[in-house]
Scaffold this motif. Structure first.
Motif, PDB file in Angstrom:
ATOM      1  N   MET A 274      58.427  47.118  32.491  1.00 26.69           N
ATOM      2  CA  MET A 274      57.116  47.390  32.872  1.00 26.69           C
ATOM      3  C   MET A 274      56.697  46.070  33.595  1.00 26.69           C
ATOM      4  SD  MET A 274      55.617  49.108  29.476  1.00 26.69           S
ATOM      5  CE  MET A 274      53.836  49.670  30.223  1.00 26.69           C
ATOM      6  N   VAL A 275      57.053  44.661  33.126  1.00 27.97           N
ATOM      7  CA  VAL A 275      56.721  43.694  33.774  1.00 27.97           C
ATOM      8  C   VAL A 275      57.248  43.564  35.250  1.00 27.97           C
ATOM      9  CG1 VAL A 275      56.936  41.213  33.683  1.00 27.97           C
ATOM     10  CG2 VAL A 275      56.241  42.141  31.659  1.00 27.97           C
ATOM     11  N   GLU A 276      58.539  43.998  35.201  1.00 26.69           N
ATOM     12  CA  GLU A 276      59.386  43.979  36.255  1.00 26.69           C
ATOM     13  C   GLU A 276      58.679  45.048  37.504  1.00 26.69           C
ATOM     14  OE1 GLU A 276      63.533  44.870  38.193  1.00 26.69           O
ATOM     15  OE2 GLU A 276      63.412  44.632  35.953  1.00 26.69           O
ATOM     16  N   HIS A 277      57.904  46.149  36.925  1.00 25.04           N
ATOM     17  CA  HIS A 277      57.374  47.284  37.886  1.00 25.04           C
ATOM     18  C   HIS A 277      56.084  47.309  38.020  1.00 25.04           C
ATOM     19  CE1 HIS A 277      61.990  48.591  37.150  1.00 25.04           C
ATOM     20  NE2 HIS A 277      61.569  48.782  38.381  1.00 25.04           N
ATOM     21  N   GLN A 278      55.288  46.269  37.341  1.00 28.54           N
ATOM     22  CA  GLN A 278      54.004  46.425  37.683  1.00 28.54           C
ATOM     23  C   GLN A 278      53.324  46.059  38.960  1.00 28.54           C
ATOM     24  OE1 GLN A 278      51.423  43.126  35.930  1.00 28.54           O
ATOM     25  NE2 GLN A 278      53.667  42.006  35.637  1.00 28.54           N
ATOM     26  N   ASP A 279      52.334  46.727  39.216  1.00 30.10           N
ATOM     27  CA  ASP A 279      51.492  46.459  40.203  1.00 30.10           C
ATOM     28  C   ASP A 279      50.495  45.288  39.952  1.00 30.10           C
ATOM     29  OD1 ASP A 279      52.387  48.705  41.774  1.00 30.10           O
ATOM     30  OD2 ASP A 279      50.723  50.045  40.976  1.00 30.10           O
ATOM     31  N   PRO A 280      50.329  44.429  40.972  1.00 30.04           N
ATOM     32  CA  PRO A 280      49.389  43.139  40.531  1.00 30.04           C
ATOM     33  C   PRO A 280      48.155  43.719  39.921  1.00 30.04           C
ATOM     34  CG  PRO A 280      50.149  43.268  42.923  1.00 30.04           C
ATOM     35  CD  PRO A 280      50.369  44.425  42.394  1.00 30.04           C
TER      36      PRO A 280
ATOM     37  N   PRO B 128      45.201  42.900  30.594  1.00 31.44           N
ATOM     38  CA  PRO B 128      45.107  42.190  31.495  1.00 31.44           C
ATOM     39  C   PRO B 128      45.325  40.451  31.353  1.00 31.44           C
ATOM     40  CG  PRO B 128      43.098  43.568  31.428  1.00 31.44           C
ATOM     41  CD  PRO B 128      44.235  43.905  30.271  1.00 31.44           C
ATOM     42  N   ALA B 129      45.476  40.327  30.128  1.00 29.13           N
ATOM     43  CA  ALA B 129      45.654  38.919  29.844  1.00 29.13           C
ATOM     44  C   ALA B 129      47.174  38.677  30.017  1.00 29.13           C
ATOM     45  CB  ALA B 129      45.407  38.721  28.129  1.00 29.13           C
ATOM     46  N   VAL B 130      48.207  39.595  29.916  1.00 34.98           N
ATOM     47  CA  VAL B 130      49.510  39.208  30.141  1.00 34.98           C
ATOM     48  C   VAL B 130      49.963  39.693  31.686  1.00 34.98           C
ATOM     49  CG1 VAL B 130      50.149  39.261  27.825  1.00 34.98           C
ATOM     50  CG2 VAL B 130      50.318  41.365  29.181  1.00 34.98           C
ATOM     51  N   ALA B 131      49.207  40.558  32.384  1.00 35.11           N
ATOM     52  CA  ALA B 131      49.459  41.123  33.705  1.00 35.11           C
ATOM     53  C   ALA B 131      49.466  40.046  34.616  1.00 35.11           C
ATOM     54  CB  ALA B 131      48.194  42.138  34.035  1.00 35.11           C
ATOM     55  N   GLY B 132      50.232  40.428  35.886  1.00 34.62           N
ATOM     56  CA  GLY B 132      50.471  39.613  36.822  1.00 34.62           C
ATOM     57  C   GLY B 132      49.695  39.837  38.138  1.00 34.62           C
ATOM     58  N   TYR B 133      49.163  38.672  38.883  1.00 37.25           N
ATOM     59  CA  TYR B 133      48.319  39.006  40.003  1.00 37.25           C
ATOM     60  C   TYR B 133      48.833  38.348  41.224  1.00 37.25           C
ATOM     61  CZ  TYR B 133      45.272  40.037  35.972  1.00 37.25           C
ATOM     62  OH  TYR B 133      44.786  40.619  34.917  1.00 37.25           O
ATOM     63  N   GLU B 134      48.501  38.692  42.141  1.00 38.56           N
ATOM     64  CA  GLU B 134      48.848  38.095  43.480  1.00 38.56           C
ATOM     65  C   GLU B 134      48.746  36.915  43.811  1.00 38.56           C
ATOM     66  OE1 GLU B 134      47.867  41.071  46.414  1.00 38.56           O
ATOM     67  OE2 GLU B 134      50.046  41.994  46.297  1.00 38.56           O
ATOM     68  N   SER B 135      47.588  36.301  43.364  1.00 39.85           N
ATOM     69  CA  SER B 135      47.207  35.049  43.641  1.00 39.85           C
ATOM     70  C   SER B 135      46.419  34.431  42.420  1.00 39.85           C
ATOM     71  CB  SER B 135      46.242  34.817  44.867  1.00 39.85           C
ATOM     72  OG  SER B 135      45.047  35.513  44.607  1.00 39.85           O
TER      73      SER B 135
ATOM     74  N   ASN C 208      43.379  33.201  42.852  1.00 43.07           N
ATOM     75  CA  ASN C 208      41.909  34.038  42.895  1.00 43.07           C
ATOM     76  C   ASN C 208      41.872  35.221  42.140  1.00 43.07           C
ATOM     77  OD1 ASN C 208      41.004  31.455  43.982  1.00 43.07           O
ATOM     78  ND2 ASN C 208      41.455  32.347  46.242  1.00 43.07           N
ATOM     79  N   ASP C 209      42.924  36.016  42.525  1.00 46.67           N
ATOM     80  CA  ASP C 209      42.902  37.216  41.932  1.00 46.67           C
ATOM     81  C   ASP C 209      42.928  37.523  40.410  1.00 46.67           C
ATOM     82  OD1 ASP C 209      42.804  38.528  44.390  1.00 46.67           O
ATOM     83  OD2 ASP C 209      44.903  38.986  44.380  1.00 46.67           O
ATOM     84  N   LEU C 210      43.669  36.453  39.787  1.00 44.37           N
ATOM     85  CA  LEU C 210      43.814  36.108  38.262  1.00 44.37           C
ATOM     86  C   LEU C 210      42.384  35.686  37.857  1.00 44.37           C
ATOM     87  CD1 LEU C 210      46.458  34.310  36.491  1.00 44.37           C
ATOM     88  CD2 LEU C 210      44.328  33.750  35.914  1.00 44.37           C
ATOM     89  N   GLU C 211      41.856  34.873  38.448  1.00 43.59           N
ATOM     90  CA  GLU C 211      40.560  34.051  38.125  1.00 43.59           C
ATOM     91  C   GLU C 211      39.397  35.351  38.144  1.00 43.59           C
ATOM     92  OE1 GLU C 211      39.871  30.729  40.176  1.00 43.59           O
ATOM     93  OE2 GLU C 211      41.490  29.616  39.377  1.00 43.59           O
ATOM     94  N   LYS C 212      39.593  36.112  39.065  1.00 45.89           N
ATOM     95  CA  LYS C 212      38.435  37.343  39.440  1.00 45.89           C
ATOM     96  C   LYS C 212      38.805  38.327  38.343  1.00 45.89           C
ATOM     97  CE  LYS C 212      36.974  40.959  42.680  1.00 45.89           C
ATOM     98  NZ  LYS C 212      37.305  41.466  43.835  1.00 45.89           N
ATOM     99  N   ALA C 213      40.008  38.720  38.040  1.00 42.59           N
ATOM    100  CA  ALA C 213      40.017  39.517  36.978  1.00 42.59           C
ATOM    101  C   ALA C 213      39.665  39.117  35.463  1.00 42.59           C
ATOM    102  CB  ALA C 213      41.748  40.026  36.988  1.00 42.59           C
ATOM    103  N   MET C 214      39.920  37.903  35.171  1.00 43.49           N
ATOM    104  CA  MET C 214      39.401  37.506  33.968  1.00 43.49           C
ATOM    105  C   MET C 214      38.052  37.149  33.980  1.00 43.49           C
ATOM    106  SD  MET C 214      42.089  37.248  31.990  1.00 43.49           S
ATOM    107  CE  MET C 214      42.749  38.722  32.795  1.00 43.49           C
ATOM    108  N   THR C 215      37.354  36.962  34.943  1.00 44.97           N
ATOM    109  CA  THR C 215      36.067  36.915  34.899  1.00 44.97           C
ATOM    110  C   THR C 215      35.379  38.175  34.641  1.00 44.97           C
ATOM    111  OG1 THR C 215      36.053  34.847  36.664  1.00 44.97           O
ATOM    112  CG2 THR C 215      33.832  36.220  36.517  1.00 44.97           C
ATOM    113  N   GLU C 216      35.969  39.095  35.222  1.00 44.49           N
ATOM    114  CA  GLU C 216      35.357  40.497  35.315  1.00 44.49           C
ATOM    115  C   GLU C 216      35.720  41.151  33.652  1.00 44.49           C
ATOM    116  OE1 GLU C 216      37.687  43.051  38.120  1.00 44.49           O
ATOM    117  OE2 GLU C 216      36.594  42.355  39.504  1.00 44.49           O
TER     118      GLU C 216
END
Length: 132
Positions: free
Chosen positions: A28-34, A84-91, A93-101
């Motif tokens: 799942m980690v390998e095939h996840q979308d950002p 979301p706490a273990v998902a991967g993000y493209e940048s 900034n994307d990680l910070e935006k997702a965590m803020t949300e």
């Protein structure tokens, strides 16, 4: 390369996952979308691993129970995403935006680490022994 918020690998032993659950999580980690969406069905993950439907279902149920994987939909139409706490993000900034949300709605779903009480060793004959 995706940015991740936590060191999930460092805590795998605490989650008490089965070897099959760890394999499923790896796929799942390998095939996840950002952002953590996993566009695969259980049967597709099983095609990669070859563990069988029953083992696959038990492993996925354990991952969902621990809060690492989120399941939505009903019946055969389940959709899966990494927490979301273990998902991967493209940048970053994307990680910070997702965590803020996530924080705006109470934070990401908790990851549940099983609690256990370690029993003291049984008292044996002779007490303590010196080791040379």
């Amino acid at each position: 390369m995706l940015f991740q918020t936590t060191g999930l690998l460092g805590m795998l032993h605490q989650l008490q996952l089965t070897p099959t659950a760890i394999d499923v999580l790896s796929v799942m980690v390998e095939h996840q979308d950002p952002g953590g969406n996993v566009g695969m069905k259980q049967s597709e993950i099983d095609e990669i691993l070859g563990v069988g439907q029953a083992s696959m279902s038990r492993a996925m149920a354990l991952l969902v129970e621990r809060g690492i994987v989120l399941r939505s939909g009903g019946g055969r139409g389940h959709r899966y995403a990494l927490n979301p706490a273990v998902a991967g993000y493209e940048s970053q900034n994307d990680l910070e935006k997702a965590m803020t949300e996530q924080l705006a709605v109470g934070g990401p779903p908790p990851i549940k680490v099983p609690g256990y009480a370690k029993r003291p060793p049984k008292q044996g004959k002779g007490g303590l022994h010196a080791v040379a």
